[in-house]
Design a protein around this motif. Structure first.
Motif, PDB file in Angstrom:
ATOM      1  N   UNK A 175     -19.963  44.963 148.981  1.00 34.11           N
ATOM      2  CA  UNK A 175     -19.033  44.101 149.703  1.00 34.11           C
ATOM      3  C   UNK A 175     -19.633  42.713 149.892  1.00 34.11           C
ATOM      4  N   UNK A 176     -20.950  42.657 150.153  1.00 36.35           N
ATOM      5  CA  UNK A 176     -21.627  41.356 150.260  1.00 36.35           C
ATOM      6  C   UNK A 176     -21.513  40.597 148.948  1.00 36.35           C
ATOM      7  N   UNK A 177     -21.749  41.304 147.853  1.00 36.46           N
ATOM      8  CA  UNK A 177     -21.692  40.669 146.535  1.00 36.46           C
ATOM      9  C   UNK A 177     -20.276  40.193 146.227  1.00 36.46           C
ATOM     10  N   UNK A 178     -19.279  41.028 146.530  1.00 33.19           N
ATOM     11  CA  UNK A 178     -17.884  40.638 146.285  1.00 33.19           C
ATOM     12  C   UNK A 178     -17.518  39.403 147.097  1.00 33.19           C
ATOM     13  N   UNK A 179     -18.007  39.329 148.326  1.00 38.45           N
ATOM     14  CA  UNK A 179     -17.717  38.172 149.175  1.00 38.45           C
ATOM     15  C   UNK A 179     -18.345  36.909 148.585  1.00 38.45           C
ATOM     16  N   UNK A 180     -19.543  37.046 148.019  1.00 35.01           N
ATOM     17  CA  UNK A 180     -20.184  35.901 147.367  1.00 35.01           C
ATOM     18  C   UNK A 180     -19.393  35.472 146.138  1.00 35.01           C
ATOM     19  N   UNK A 181     -18.804  36.433 145.439  1.00 28.11           N
ATOM     20  CA  UNK A 181     -17.967  36.099 144.284  1.00 28.11           C
ATOM     21  C   UNK A 181     -16.716  35.348 144.719  1.00 28.11           C
TER      22      UNK A 181
END
Length: 325
Positions: A175-181
């Motif tokens: 979820x952290x990675x998706x938010x960065x995307x």
């Protein structure tokens, strides 16, 4: 009006449910927050045969299409992961052969590729991570490094971005990675609004070590090494030589070294450098401090040492890292 970004998440039997639904929800919420006049994402789940898969929690996930039906341009291709108990204790990543075979050619149509949790093992098996820095769940990071020595594995970051290839740590870090995307695709304002809606941090502080340290030593009665690791993180500019650390634990250098390696699977010197690099990385991400200041505050001492450590552990320079992140 530009079309929404197409996200395809690859799933297979035994995957962690949140590896799929976590990032999918981030992209979905971002789309809802952006509004119908500004479509942000469409999300599809792909499986080998297009049928449902049973996740590790027993929940059944329905697929939208087969892997062979993933045609046309894909903006973001994500690979979920699975971890299972190994014989004799411990855990091991699940390597789905059909998915791995498809990834060897299927990734070519995607603008951006990412793995969630142990999905990094599938990307590595498909050759996608060759020569790249990568992370995965802290429980399987050692295995990833051992089986794929050309991959520069760093077990601490929440996620790592190297060009078009992203990898992230365990489960919720997807979820952290998706938010960065989302931030990369649509700007920080939409990412912040999405994070607020989901009651998330836009950028989580620290790395996996804040979770792996307490979890990995719960059953050990002698917690001197755990206490020392916590002390190290708070005293980065102190003398953290092997002699100083062994004296602090009231152990001989030889006994201390053996116990530390037994408990952490790394040497004291390597651990100290990793913690200092993590501190330097956070300073580069979150502050405007000069490189000499970053080197001093992180305990690395000099800019030259800072450069060497970043090259060795991250395969990049401090300046380039700051530019990217």
């Amino acid at each position: 009006m530009s079309p929404p970004h197409r996200v395809v998440i690859v799933a297979f039997p035994g995957i962690e449910l949140l590896d799929v639904t976590g990032p999918a929800e981030v992209f979905s919420v971002a789309s809802r927050v952006a509004g119908p006049e500004r479509p942000a994402y469409t999300v599809q789940i792909a499986t080998a045969d297009g049928g449902p898969v049973v996740t590790s929690s027993g929940v059944r996930l329905m697929a939208d299409l087969t892997l062979d039906d993933v045609t046309g341009p894909v903006d973001t291709l994500l690979v979920a992961g699975a971890i299972e108990l190994a014989d004799g204790g411990g855990v091991e990543p699940v390597i789905d052969r059909e998915v791995t075979h498809w990834l060897r050619h299927g990734t070519s149509r995607a603008r951006r590729i990412g793995s969630i949790c142990a999905g990094a093992h599938l990307l590595a098996a498909a050759g996608v991570l060759e020569g790249r820095p990568a992370t995965t769940h802290w429980l399987t990071a050692g295995r990833l490094a051992a089986e794929h020595p050309s991959v520069r594995v760093d077990p601490d970051p929440i996620f790592i971005r190297d060009g078009q290839v992203w990898t992230c740590a365990g489960v919720t870090s997807g979820m952290d990675m998706a938010l960065a995307m989302v931030a990369e695709d649509h700007g920080q304002d939409l990412a912040l609004a999405t994070a607020r809606m989901m009651v998330m941090y836009v950028k989580r502080s620290g790395g996996q070590s804040q979770f792996s340290v307490p979890l990995s030593v719960q059953s050990v009665e002698d917690d001197r090494i755990d206490e020392l690791r916590m002390w190290i993180a708070e005293h980065l500019t102190d003398d953290l030589s092997l002699e100083a650390l062994s004296a602090r634990t009231h152990l001989s250098v030889r006994h201390f070294t053996r116990l530390f390696q037994q408990r952490t699977s790394t040497t004291p010197a390597a651990y100290v450098e990793a913690v200092r690099v993590e501190a330097a990385r956070r300073l580069l991400e979150d502050s405007d401090r000069s490189l000499p200041e970053v080197a001093a505050v992180s305990g690395l001492g000099s800019v030259e040492t800072l450069h060497r450590a970043f090259r060795r552990r991250l395969g990049t320079t401090p300046a380039e890292y700051r530019r990217r992140f």
